[in-house]
Design an enzyme around this catalytic site. Structure first.
Site, PDB file in Angstrom:
ATOM      1  CG  HIS A 120      20.331  32.010  57.739  1.00 35.53           C
ATOM      2  ND1 HIS A 120      21.280  32.283  58.684  1.00 35.53           N
ATOM      3  CD2 HIS A 120      19.189  32.623  58.149  1.00 35.53           C
ATOM      4  CE1 HIS A 120      20.743  33.033  59.649  1.00 35.53           C
ATOM      5  NE2 HIS A 120      19.480  33.249  59.337  1.00 35.53           N
ATOM      6  CG  ASP A 156      15.785  34.981  58.253  1.00 36.88           C
ATOM      7  OD1 ASP A 156      16.924  34.464  58.302  1.00 36.88           O
ATOM      8  OD2 ASP A 156      14.963  34.875  59.179  1.00 36.88           O
TER       9      ASP A 156
END
Length: 378
Positions: free
Chosen positions: A56, A269
């Site tokens: 992200h 992540d």
């Protein structure tokens, strides 16, 4: 350019070899010492570049909200951890915010520049389960909508390569079948699905599970859920965040025992908090997040929001702490993510005709040099 090492990763083992780089491609692989090299890496390990399909953000840059120029800064810095290509990954947000994110990622791809290659986008949501939303924004969760997704794909110039969806929210698996028909990889995540729903979603085109163990219905001997399906369905990919926090290392080892060398995919992540130090408050999809205790958490809570894991560290953790065999661990960082998103014909291994994405590692997993499409990045 010609580089060589006594330990070049070829076909599941280290061999003395030299690699000829021509532009952004590997043109030939030759025996060690055959031609005078430009760079000799001695006994250091030369492996394919790492591919992160679920990230992200990092270094203060966010996949959902940062402008193209900042995404390019992220790409340049990512090479320092051995990443040679990645998918900026959005979070559940408004239609307008995701449209803007799609456009920004597409523009960053056009800008290019030094460092890791932005391959496309991973849309994690907004087609998720409210019950397993984790650190995603519940007010923007909606049912899968092909027409809405087509608008995002148009804004991205066709660059959305992977989408995470809760399969129980997809009536008749119509959205999953649509994506599969377009060559878009589908992953099951943030989901309350039953075992049977997960298996049927897989049969209708969902080829993977997002951050396995996290944000999904758990393992049960009486009422099997998504985790049961993830571990049981041998030929479906499973993401894993190997930081020892999202999933304890014994369970990481168990996942690899189930998936073998070919169907585990290591991901960070990571959030924009990565690389910014502990305690620095940042925003994720409108939610306040801070780094601390080795990961990123929703501010003031113990709820995990993502990781601050670097990719070379992910490989180290798999081998040294989760006791995963080196071949399986390296595959999870290289060829398996390439296969997952359909680029294994050009990335993920060291061979003639492949992109010149290469990492030189010490035995302590320090990144000594990264070559992104033939260019030195450190």
């Amino acid at each position: 350019m010609i580089i060589q090492s006594k330990r070049v990763w070829l076909f599941g083992g280290f061999y003395p070899a030299q690699i000829l780089l021509c532009g952004d491609k590997i043109s030939r692989v030759l025996p060690y010492g055959e031609i005078s090299p430009c760079e000799d890496w001695g006994d250091n390990r030369v492996v394919p570049g790492f591919i992160d399909t679920h990230t992200h953000g990092a270094y203060g840059v966010d996949a959902t909200s940062s402008p193209p120029e900042r995404l390019c800064v992220w790409a340049k810095k990512a090479a320092g951890e051995g990443i040679t290509s990645f998918l900026p990954t959005t979070v559940t947000q408004s239609d307008e915010a995701l449209t803007a994110a799609a456009k920004n990622i597409a523009q960053a791809m056009r800008l290019g520049g030094e460092g890791a290659q932005i391959l496309g986008a991973h849309f994690e949501g907004p087609y998720l389960s409210e019950a397993f939303k984790g650190a995603q924004s519940g007010k923007h969760i909606v049912k899968p909508d092909i027409h809405q997704f087509e608008r995002w794909q148009e804004a991205a110039g066709g660059a959305i390569m992977l989408v995470t969806v809760a399969p129980e929210e997809d009536e008749d698996f119509g959205f999953i079948r649509y994506c599969a028909s377009k060559g878009i990889a589908v992953s099951m995540g943030h989901t309350a699905a039953s075992f049977d729903q997960a298996v049927m979603a897989g049969a209708n085109g969902a080829g993977g599970f997002t951050h396995t163990h996290n944000a999904m219905s758990g393992y049960s001997h009486k009422s099997p859920g998504v985790l049961n399906a993830a571990l049981s369905c041998r030929d479906i990919f499973c993401e894993i965040i190997p930081d020892g926090i999202h999933v304890p290392y014994p369970l990481v080892q168990s996942l690899f025992a189930c998936k073998g060398e070919d169907y585990a995919v290591a991901v960070t992540d990571s959030l924009l908090a990565k690389g910014m130090g502990e305690g620095v408050p940042v925003s994720l999809g409108g939610l306040e997040v801070e780094a601390g205790r080795g990961a990123a958490y929703l501010k003031g809570t113990g709820t995990l929001a993502g990781s601050t894991l670097d990719f070379a560290g992910a490989l180290r953790n798999l081998v040294e702490y989760a006791n995963v065999p080196f071949t399986a661990a390296l595959n999870a960082c290289t060829i398996n993510p390439a296969r997952r998103v359909g680029i294994a014909n050009r990335k993920g291994k060291l061979a003639a005709g492949y992109d010149a994405d290469i990492v030189v590692l010490s035995d302590k997993y320090d990144v000594i040099q990264t070559y992104c499409r033939g260019g030195k990045c450190l």
